[in-house]
Design an enzyme around this catalytic site. Structure first.
Site, PDB file in Angstrom:
ATOM      1  N   LYS A  16       0.812  -1.217   0.000  1.00  0.00           N
ATOM      2  CA  LYS A  16       0.000   0.000   0.000  1.00  0.00           C
ATOM      3  C   LYS A  16       0.851   1.276   0.000  1.00  0.00           C
ATOM      4  O   LYS A  16       0.513   2.285   0.619  1.00  0.00           O
ATOM      5  CB  LYS A  16      -0.994   0.033   1.188  1.00  0.00           C
ATOM      6  CG  LYS A  16      -1.747  -1.250   1.463  1.00  0.00           C
ATOM      7  CD  LYS A  16      -2.209  -2.015   0.265  1.00  0.00           C
ATOM      8  CE  LYS A  16      -3.365  -1.448  -0.483  1.00  0.00           C
ATOM      9  NZ  LYS A  16      -3.739  -2.352  -1.629  1.00  0.00           N
TER      10      LYS A  16
ATOM     11  N   HIS B 117       7.487  -7.155  -2.516  1.00  0.00           N
ATOM     12  CA  HIS B 117       7.290  -6.699  -1.132  1.00  0.00           C
ATOM     13  C   HIS B 117       8.324  -7.379  -0.215  1.00  0.00           C
ATOM     14  O   HIS B 117       8.196  -7.310   1.001  1.00  0.00           O
ATOM     15  CB  HIS B 117       5.896  -7.095  -0.625  1.00  0.00           C
ATOM     16  CG  HIS B 117       4.747  -6.347  -1.244  1.00  0.00           C
ATOM     17  ND1 HIS B 117       4.788  -5.015  -1.565  1.00  0.00           N
ATOM     18  CD2 HIS B 117       3.490  -6.759  -1.563  1.00  0.00           C
ATOM     19  CE1 HIS B 117       3.614  -4.646  -2.072  1.00  0.00           C
ATOM     20  NE2 HIS B 117       2.820  -5.687  -2.086  1.00  0.00           N
TER      21      HIS B 117
ATOM     22  N   SER C 204      -4.685   2.735   4.160  1.00  0.00           N
ATOM     23  CA  SER C 204      -4.924   2.065   2.882  1.00  0.00           C
ATOM     24  C   SER C 204      -5.042   0.553   3.101  1.00  0.00           C
ATOM     25  O   SER C 204      -5.906  -0.118   2.531  1.00  0.00           O
ATOM     26  CB  SER C 204      -3.770   2.407   1.925  1.00  0.00           C
ATOM     27  OG  SER C 204      -3.976   1.814   0.678  1.00  0.00           O
TER      28      SER C 204
END
Ligand code: PPS
Length: 288
Positions: free
Chosen positions: A45, A100, A130
């Site tokens: 996010k 990530h 988010s």
């Protein structure tokens, strides 16, 4: 604890079973990184999808064909995703990928390569907000509960990909030297065109002013929101409940101010300051 029903635990990090498998994680570990590979690394996010639009545009001289015809996660795939093996072979050089992963979990061949990394950080409080809405819509993640309950899970790292602080720290203390460029979501919101110029320079590329205008225009939130290859509208309701939230939700800085009470903010700041203590890492938003 993050649920065993929905998550795999990769080196202790909860990651959704829908998006990752034991096989894909094994594939990632032995993936052969090439010297001209480009990775955009983020904590969730923080602007990953944005970079899945920006990178192909910058690498193809502003040609809109890839972003208008290829779905974002195939256009610039996640290194650690279940579909990676099936799309990696189709990428043309220089290959652009997102991840990530924390620094120490990159493929073994990454460290000795000359591959470049663009690390995008976002204000932790906006990443949290988010992520809260994403946990509501994504059926493959645990239900977030109330905002207060979700904050506790976020602070404990019981959300997908663990703690923001661990991720940011892992990518700051590397010996990548000029192989890594640090940018922030906030700088992109403030002056996207200027950030795109930095990225071009970092990648050793040039672009005409007209092409740069086109890339800037097509990377704006309102353009991406209308592009079904970037806005996640093609994902089945089985995986994402779009009545609960849009994937491209607000695309702004500072939405946290609409969600944090003074008490929650004080609690949050105390925990995060302690975790960042001694790291030497500062961000503009620390003063907010
Ligand atoms: S994920 O699930 O990790 O891939 O999510 P990620 O793409 O990193 O982050 C999603 C948030 O990024 C916002 N976004 C943008 N903001 C501004 N401009 C553009 N072009 C843009 N593209 C994506 C997206 O709206 C999510 O933030 P929120 O605050 O929820 O709106």
């Amino acid at each position: 604890m993050a649920s065993k029903e929905k998550y795999l635990f990769y080196h202790g990090l909860p990651i959704p079973k829908t998006a990752h498998s034991a096989e894909s994680l094994k594939y990632l570990e032995t993936f052969q990184v090439q010297d001209d590979d480009i990775f955009c690394v983020t904590y969730p996010k923080s602007g990953t999808t944005w970079m899945q639009t920006i990178l192909p545009l910058l690498l193809n001289g502003g040609d809109l064909t890839p972003v208008e015809n290829i779905i974002s996660w195939k256009r610039v795939p996640w290194l650690e995703a279940a579909n990676f093996a099936s799309v990696a072979d189709k990428l043309s050089s220089p290959r652009a990928m997102v991840s990530h992963l924390p620094y120490h979990l990159m493929p073994a061949s990454f460290y000795s390569s000359k591959a470049k990394v663009i690390y995008v950080a976002r204000n932790i409080k906006d990443s949290l907000v988010s992520s809260f809405y994403f946990h509501q819509m994504a059926k493959f993640l645990d239900d977030p509960g109330t905002f207060d309950e979700f904050m506790d899970k976020f602070l404990a790292g019981q959300v997908f990909w663990g703690k923001w602080t661990d991720h940011v720290k892992s990518w700051r203390n590397t010996d990548l030297g000029d192989r890594i460029l640090y940018i922030t979501y906030e700088e992109m919101i403030q002056d996207l065109r200027e950030v795109l110029k930095h990225i071009l320079h970092f990648l050793g590329r040039e672009m005409s002013e007209d092409a740069l205008d086109r890339v800037t225009d097509h990377s704006q939130f309102k353009s991406m929101k209308q592009n079904k290859m970037s806005n996640y509208s093609l994902v089945s309701e089985k995986f994402m409940d779009k009545n609960k939230s849009s994937f491209l939700r607000k695309g702004i800085c500072g939405d946290w101010k609409n969600h944090f009470s003074p008490e929650l903010e004080a609690k949050f700041n105390t925990v995060i300051r302690k975790e960042m203590e001694g790291s030497g890492i500062t961000f503009l938003w620390d003063e907010e």
